[in-house]
Design a protein around this motif. Structure first.
Motif, PDB file in Angstrom:
ATOM      1  N   MET A 527       0.638  -1.022   0.078  1.00 16.26           N
ATOM      2  CA  MET A 527       0.159   0.077   0.241  1.00 16.26           C
ATOM      3  C   MET A 527       0.827   1.098   0.088  1.00 16.26           C
ATOM      4  SD  MET A 527      -3.154  -1.165   2.660  1.00 16.26           S
ATOM      5  CE  MET A 527      -3.985  -2.352   2.178  1.00 16.26           C
ATOM      6  N   LEU A 528       1.924   1.119   0.751  1.00 13.86           N
ATOM      7  CA  LEU A 528       2.851   2.227   0.707  1.00 13.86           C
ATOM      8  C   LEU A 528       3.609   2.457  -0.528  1.00 13.86           C
ATOM      9  CD1 LEU A 528       4.480   1.995   3.986  1.00 13.86           C
ATOM     10  CD2 LEU A 528       3.170   3.894   3.377  1.00 13.86           C
ATOM     11  N   ARG A 529       3.728   1.648  -1.129  1.00 15.60           N
ATOM     12  CA  ARG A 529       4.552   1.687  -2.531  1.00 15.60           C
ATOM     13  C   ARG A 529       3.411   2.190  -3.560  1.00 15.60           C
ATOM     14  NH1 ARG A 529       8.147  -3.775  -3.849  1.00 15.60           N
ATOM     15  NH2 ARG A 529       8.547  -2.307  -5.562  1.00 15.60           N
ATOM     16  N   GLU A 530       2.277   1.659  -3.340  1.00 16.31           N
ATOM     17  CA  GLU A 530       1.176   2.164  -4.414  1.00 16.31           C
ATOM     18  C   GLU A 530       1.055   3.862  -3.998  1.00 16.31           C
ATOM     19  OE1 GLU A 530      -1.691   1.952  -7.344  1.00 16.31           O
ATOM     20  OE2 GLU A 530      -0.267   0.543  -6.577  1.00 16.31           O
ATOM     21  N   ASN A 531       1.035   4.325  -2.786  1.00 13.58           N
ATOM     22  CA  ASN A 531       0.874   5.525  -2.475  1.00 13.58           C
ATOM     23  C   ASN A 531       1.666   6.328  -2.964  1.00 13.58           C
ATOM     24  OD1 ASN A 531      -0.865   7.680  -1.092  1.00 13.58           O
ATOM     25  ND2 ASN A 531       0.859   7.825   0.231  1.00 13.58           N
ATOM     26  N   TRP A 532       3.152   6.082  -2.892  1.00  8.31           N
ATOM     27  CA  TRP A 532       4.452   6.610  -3.276  1.00  8.31           C
ATOM     28  C   TRP A 532       4.137   6.630  -4.962  1.00  8.31           C
ATOM     29  CZ3 TRP A 532       7.956   3.292   0.077  1.00  8.31           C
ATOM     30  CH2 TRP A 532       7.948   3.741   1.387  1.00  8.31           C
ATOM     31  N   ASP A 582       3.529  12.011   3.886  1.00  6.88           N
ATOM     32  CA  ASP A 582       3.484  11.915   2.546  1.00  6.88           C
ATOM     33  C   ASP A 582       2.099  12.549   2.052  1.00  6.88           C
ATOM     34  OD1 ASP A 582       5.384  10.085   2.330  1.00  6.88           O
ATOM     35  OD2 ASP A 582       4.564   8.327   2.658  1.00  6.88           O
ATOM     36  N   LEU A 583       0.860  12.445   3.001  1.00  4.34           N
ATOM     37  CA  LEU A 583      -0.036  12.953   2.864  1.00  4.34           C
ATOM     38  C   LEU A 583       0.073  14.685   2.483  1.00  4.34           C
ATOM     39  CD1 LEU A 583      -3.322  12.880   2.186  1.00  4.34           C
ATOM     40  CD2 LEU A 583      -3.618  12.983   4.736  1.00  4.34           C
ATOM     41  N   ARG A 584       0.638  14.997   3.492  1.00  7.18           N
ATOM     42  CA  ARG A 584       0.888  16.558   3.204  1.00  7.18           C
ATOM     43  C   ARG A 584       1.667  17.048   2.146  1.00  7.18           C
ATOM     44  NH1 ARG A 584       2.069  15.581   9.042  1.00  7.18           N
ATOM     45  NH2 ARG A 584       4.317  15.819   8.613  1.00  7.18           N
ATOM     46  N   ILE A 585       2.601  16.382   1.710  1.00 11.67           N
ATOM     47  CA  ILE A 585       3.566  16.418   0.494  1.00 11.67           C
ATOM     48  C   ILE A 585       2.698  16.378  -0.637  1.00 11.67           C
ATOM     49  CG2 ILE A 585       5.340  15.463  -0.772  1.00 11.67           C
ATOM     50  CD1 ILE A 585       6.632  14.705   1.689  1.00 11.67           C
ATOM     51  N   GLY A 586       1.647  15.338  -0.688  1.00  8.31           N
ATOM     52  CA  GLY A 586       0.744  15.439  -1.969  1.00  8.31           C
ATOM     53  C   GLY A 586       0.195  16.625  -1.839  1.00  8.31           C
ATOM     54  N   ARG A 587      -0.599  17.123  -0.737  1.00  5.92           N
ATOM     55  CA  ARG A 587      -1.259  18.356  -0.799  1.00  5.92           C
ATOM     56  C   ARG A 587      -0.495  19.663  -1.390  1.00  5.92           C
ATOM     57  NH1 ARG A 587      -6.132  18.470   1.397  1.00  5.92           N
ATOM     58  NH2 ARG A 587      -5.718  20.724   2.321  1.00  5.92           N
ATOM     59  N   ASN A 588       0.733  19.682  -0.884  1.00  6.65           N
ATOM     60  CA  ASN A 588       1.704  20.458  -1.224  1.00  6.65           C
ATOM     61  C   ASN A 588       1.885  20.501  -2.781  1.00  6.65           C
ATOM     62  OD1 ASN A 588       2.089  21.946   1.331  1.00  6.65           O
ATOM     63  ND2 ASN A 588       3.511  20.477   1.730  1.00  6.65           N
ATOM     64  N   VAL A 589       1.909  19.417  -3.479  1.00  3.58           N
ATOM     65  CA  VAL A 589       2.421  19.368  -4.712  1.00  3.58           C
ATOM     66  C   VAL A 589       1.077  19.733  -5.535  1.00  3.58           C
ATOM     67  CG1 VAL A 589       2.244  17.532  -6.754  1.00  3.58           C
ATOM     68  CG2 VAL A 589       3.796  17.343  -4.690  1.00  3.58           C
ATOM     69  N   ILE A 590      -0.228  19.611  -5.037  1.00  2.00           N
ATOM     70  CA  ILE A 590      -1.401  19.902  -5.499  1.00  2.00           C
ATOM     71  C   ILE A 590      -1.318  21.554  -5.487  1.00  2.00           C
ATOM     72  CG2 ILE A 590      -3.855  20.192  -5.183  1.00  2.00           C
ATOM     73  CD1 ILE A 590      -3.910  17.040  -4.314  1.00  2.00           C
ATOM     74  N   ALA A 591      -0.776  21.859  -4.521  1.00  2.00           N
ATOM     75  CA  ALA A 591      -1.113  23.478  -4.378  1.00  2.00           C
ATOM     76  C   ALA A 591       0.067  24.378  -5.306  1.00  2.00           C
ATOM     77  CB  ALA A 591      -0.712  23.880  -3.012  1.00  2.00           C
ATOM     78  N   ILE A 592       1.191  23.625  -5.614  1.00  2.16           N
ATOM     79  CA  ILE A 592       2.027  24.178  -6.420  1.00  2.16           C
ATOM     80  C   ILE A 592       1.465  24.084  -7.852  1.00  2.16           C
ATOM     81  CG2 ILE A 592       4.357  23.717  -7.448  1.00  2.16           C
ATOM     82  CD1 ILE A 592       5.375  23.032  -4.695  1.00  2.16           C
ATOM     83  N   ARG A 593       0.873  22.930  -8.224  1.00  4.08           N
ATOM     84  CA  ARG A 593       0.458  22.791  -9.786  1.00  4.08           C
ATOM     85  C   ARG A 593      -0.750  23.674  -9.759  1.00  4.08           C
ATOM     86  NH1 ARG A 593      -0.001  16.840 -11.829  1.00  4.08           N
ATOM     87  NH2 ARG A 593      -0.718  18.212 -13.714  1.00  4.08           N
ATOM     88  N   ARG A 594      -1.445  23.936  -8.977  1.00  2.92           N
ATOM     89  CA  ARG A 594      -2.682  24.985  -9.149  1.00  2.92           C
ATOM     90  C   ARG A 594      -2.189  26.386  -9.305  1.00  2.92           C
ATOM     91  NH1 ARG A 594      -6.804  22.784  -4.465  1.00  2.92           N
ATOM     92  NH2 ARG A 594      -8.200  21.487  -5.773  1.00  2.92           N
ATOM     93  N   ALA A 595      -1.268  26.775  -8.496  1.00  2.00           N
ATOM     94  CA  ALA A 595      -0.616  28.233  -8.450  1.00  2.00           C
ATOM     95  C   ALA A 595       0.373  28.384  -9.663  1.00  2.00           C
ATOM     96  CB  ALA A 595       0.029  28.598  -7.215  1.00  2.00           C
ATOM     97  N   MET A 596       0.820  27.470 -10.670  1.00  2.00           N
ATOM     98  CA  MET A 596       1.645  27.423 -11.570  1.00  2.00           C
ATOM     99  C   MET A 596       1.319  28.549 -12.637  1.00  2.00           C
ATOM    100  SD  MET A 596       3.974  23.875 -11.550  1.00  2.00           S
ATOM    101  CE  MET A 596       4.856  24.545 -13.167  1.00  2.00           C
ATOM    102  N   HIS A 619       9.053   7.867  -7.024  1.00  2.00           N
ATOM    103  CA  HIS A 619       9.180   6.734  -7.911  1.00  2.00           C
ATOM    104  C   HIS A 619      10.404   5.735  -7.600  1.00  2.00           C
ATOM    105  CE1 HIS A 619       9.293   4.817 -11.583  1.00  2.00           C
ATOM    106  NE2 HIS A 619      10.750   4.703 -11.758  1.00  2.00           N
ATOM    107  N   ALA A 620      11.519   6.246  -6.977  1.00  2.40           N
ATOM    108  CA  ALA A 620      12.543   5.558  -6.173  1.00  2.40           C
ATOM    109  C   ALA A 620      12.046   4.672  -5.030  1.00  2.40           C
ATOM    110  CB  ALA A 620      13.830   6.440  -5.942  1.00  2.40           C
ATOM    111  N   ARG A 621      11.333   5.462  -4.202  1.00  2.00           N
ATOM    112  CA  ARG A 621      10.832   5.182  -2.921  1.00  2.00           C
ATOM    113  C   ARG A 621       9.821   3.641  -3.376  1.00  2.00           C
ATOM    114  NH1 ARG A 621       9.242   9.760   1.109  1.00  2.00           N
ATOM    115  NH2 ARG A 621      11.341  10.374   1.590  1.00  2.00           N
ATOM    116  N   SER A 622       8.870   3.859  -4.474  1.00  2.00           N
ATOM    117  CA  SER A 622       7.849   2.984  -4.999  1.00  2.00           C
ATOM    118  C   SER A 622       8.573   1.894  -5.541  1.00  2.00           C
ATOM    119  CB  SER A 622       6.974   3.336  -5.776  1.00  2.00           C
ATOM    120  OG  SER A 622       6.088   2.628  -6.496  1.00  2.00           O
ATOM    121  N   ARG A 623       9.705   2.111  -6.334  1.00  2.00           N
ATOM    122  CA  ARG A 623      10.388   0.882  -7.062  1.00  2.00           C
ATOM    123  C   ARG A 623      11.163   0.249  -5.777  1.00  2.00           C
ATOM    124  NH1 ARG A 623      13.396   3.847  -9.676  1.00  2.00           N
ATOM    125  NH2 ARG A 623      15.436   3.528  -8.744  1.00  2.00           N
TER     126      ARG A 623
END
Length: 677
Positions: A527-532, A582-596, A619-623
């Motif tokens: 599950m962690l690998r899928e999330n990553w 990881d959840l917070r990082i994903g939300r930060n990624v969303i905020a950056i993509r929205r603001a770009m 990707h490296a973490r998932s692999r």
């Protein structure tokens, strides 16, 4: 003291009484209609009944659909493959495996349709592999018996237990808000950000369970569509509370580690903690003012960009967002039962979401399906090779148990308790069969005689801590008695049926240990690998993304991982993987993509380097399957982007970068700021 020993719960007693009345009515109809296996109808009553009526009605419909599907499959498969029993066994195993795969993958009450289709096919078909001539008649009889039971259960429980799922959702949502407020208050006071796995599991699982319950709402109220949409909106609102609370606590930790908090900041934190301790509607009355204070301090501080001031701006912004989310959650919970108000509100907001996304693991579902199919093949092989007369009963009973516990990571411990409950019930079944029933004459006396045992086990079924033991007790008692139109008390038959049940359970345990005893760490790592992997895809600027969809799946997966890691060893390496971070990082990624989109091209290029670095890291973490540390190159990209955006106070991308740096590099020294003003 003696009074408390014999105190019975009225609600549990009512549930047991309702089930017994449904069982008596079912048995009477089965006898009157001369159905060949009244005991099968009686067992169906207790297999399908559920303590919570809100969850009971839709599951009944799904089970009925599953029974009809299983009956159709039996009629199609058995006559056409009657001359090739080996091929018939393979086809049945394949069909059952596919049904279990769909049941485990679905993870909603709809899974009961596939589950019932799986074991009703096995139960109907197995006894007629050797002689398929009467399979059509027998299938019709089984469907009639089960349908009578389902109709009786629905009617009786609907009249005597008209409970709704809406109060359960209301109570669960209120409990979530109270737990989130309590943990946030403690985190802000004790300066820690790491949420214990049990608390993490409870909060995240509560969000997912609200969606499961929302499926039941069309069966409970007239304005179900608006009510269900309201629950989905509530889910999305609650899913933001957990990452916001943990982000605020994380910023407070890092800010206080740099220097003592300023008096104004310390007073604000104390006021927030006091606000979180207020019960009932009090937080709604003062929350907006407190959030405005946080935003005012964030705006004033961000105009003088230094690392500590950026941390303060991030802290105040996240606290303000948490307060708003908490207040909105309370408001939605209070309006949960007001369908008219919610329909107008949803129309004004343009609400379009039809469901709350769940994280589904195709690999785990496929493993459950393959294990079930393999188990069926092994049962049938042993039965055919040994030429055991009761082998069909063993195979059918084992298939039923295997399908019932297919969703478990490791069903062997549960099956062990199932075996224990069956052994305990055998003496009771023998007492009834050889000492009581020979003296019974007529339907009315039979019902009165069975009342003590069925009412007692029904009360056990209504007790959450003991409910798992009720089904094997019912199965052992009812199957061993084997009600027919005429009473038969044959010791050899009783022993043979008992051995068939025991053999089915033991064989199921053996197969579960061989194929299904999956280590919880292995499941959590998947599950962690899928999330990553999903975060890696989310961070790619060239790929489309659905923020609400990703957040829902991430929160759901967080609850699943935490539930498994809560029982893993404390020094397990996977405990280093912080799902909240990881959840917070994903939300930060969303905020950056929205603001770009509104930024200059040079700034967008810098942010793309950050996003590509995030994508490569996850990707490296998932692999690798391990929480690999972030690279120095990514830190340099993040610091460069922070320095570039520091000239634009209060920009969402700037606060997202600050949060990303705090989550990925908590121990790194402060970045060098060039002093843009």
């Amino acid at each position: 003291m003696p009074r408390t020993l014999f105190l019975l719960d009225p609600q549990k007693l009512l549930f047991s009484l309702s089930s017994f009345i449904a069982a008596a009515l079912t048995l009477g109809i089965a006898f009157e209609a001369s159905l060949p296996r009244p005991w099968w109808a009686l067992l169906t009553v207790y297999v399908t009944t559920q303590p919570m009526a809100g969850a009971f009605r839709p599951k009944i419909l799904y089970r009925l659909g599953g029974i009809l599907t299983g009956a159709t499959l039996s009629i199609v498969l058995v006559p056409n493959f009657q001359h090739a029993p080996e091929l018939l066994v393979l086809c049945m195993a394949a069909v059952t495996g596919v049904c279990i795969y769909l049941a485990v993958l679905d993870r909603t009450p709809r899974a009961f349709l596939f589950q019932m289709a799986a074991f009703s096919t096995a139960v109907i078909s197995f006894p007629y592999l050797d002689d398929p001539a009467d399979v059509f008649t027998t299938t019709i009889s089984r469907v009639e018996e089960m349908t009578v039971a389902i109709v009786c259960v629905t009617m009786v429980h609907g009249v005597l237990q008209p409970w709704s799922v809406t109060p359960v959702i209301h109570a669960r949502a209120r409990a979530f808000l109270a737990d989130a407020a309590r943990w946030t208050r403690d985190a802000l006071g004790q300066r820690h950000t790491r949420l214990e796995y049990e608390h993490r599991r409870k909060l995240a699982a509560d969000i997912a369970e609200l969606g499961m319950m929302a499926i039941h709402m069309p069966f409970d109220q007239r304005r179900a569509h608006a009510g269900r949409r309201m629950v989905l909106a509530l889910q999305k609102q609650l899913s933001t509370i957990l990452p916001l609370a943990s982000a605020a606590a994380n910023r407070l930790d890092m800010l206080s580690a740099l220097a003592p908090l300023a008096p104004e900041v310390g007073q604000l934190v104390d006021d927030v903690r006091h606000w979180l301790s207020q019960p009932g509607q009090a937080p709604c009355a003062t929350g907006s003012g407190l959030a405005a204070r946080c935003r005012h301090l964030a705006a004033r501080t961000a105009a003088r960009p230094s690392w500590s001031e950026l941390l303060l701006a991030s802290l105040c912004t996240r606290v303000a967002e948490f307060i708003d989310a908490q207040v909105e959650g309370i408001r939605l919970v209070d309006r949960l039962g007001d369908g008219d108000a919610w329909r107008d509100e949803a129309r004004a907001a343009g609400e379009r979401e039809k469901y709350f996304p769940l994280a589904r693991d195709h690999g785990l579902a496929a493993l459950a399906g393959v294990a079930t199919a393999t188990a069926i093949i092994l049962y049938c092989a042993v039965w055919i090779l040994l030429a055991w007369p009761a082998g069909s009963a063993t195979a059918a009973f084992a298939a039923l148990i295997t399908c019932s516990f297919a969703a478990q990571d490791d069903p062997a411990p549960v099956l062990g308790r199932y075996l224990g409950a069956t052994l305990i019930t055998f003496p009771l079944a023998a007492f009834y069969l050889f000492a009581v029933l020979p003296r019974v004459d007529g339907y009315a006396m039979l019902v009165v005689t069975l009342a003590p045992a069925l009412l007692a086990i029904g009360y056990v079924q209504a007790t959450p801590a003991l409910s798992a033991r009720a089904l094997p007790m019912f199965s052992c008692l009812i199957v061993a008695l084997g009600f027919l139109a005429r009473f038969q008390a044959d010791f050899a038959t009783f022993i043979n049926v008992g051995l068939a049940q025991m053999g089915g359970i033991i064989a199921t345990i053996a197969v579960a240990k061989l194929f299904r005893s999956v280590n919880v760490r292995w499941t959590a790592r998947r599950m962690l690998r899928e999330n990553w992997a999903e975060i890696s895809q989310l961070a790619l600027p060239s790929r489309p993304f659905r923020p609400v969809h990703w957040t829902g799946k991430a929160v759901d997966r967080l609850g699943q991982v935490a539930a498994r890691m809560a029982v893993a060893e404390g020094d397990d390496a996977l405990h280093a993987a912080d799902g909240l971070a990881d959840l917070r990082i994903g939300r930060n990624v969303i905020a950056i993509r929205r603001a770009m989109a509104g930024l200059p091209e040079a700034t967008q290029s810098t942010l793309r380097e950050v996003l590509e670095g995030i994508s490569a890291l996850f990707h490296a973490r998932s692999r690798k399957g391990e929480p690999l540390p972030a690279t120095r190159a990514l830190l340099a990209h993040i610091d460069a982007a922070i320095d570039t955006l520091a000239s634009e106070p209060n920009h969402p991308a700037l606060l997202a970068l600050v949060g990303m740096r705090c989550n990925l590099y908590p121990g790194a020294p402060p970045p060098r700021m060039t002093g843009h003003a």
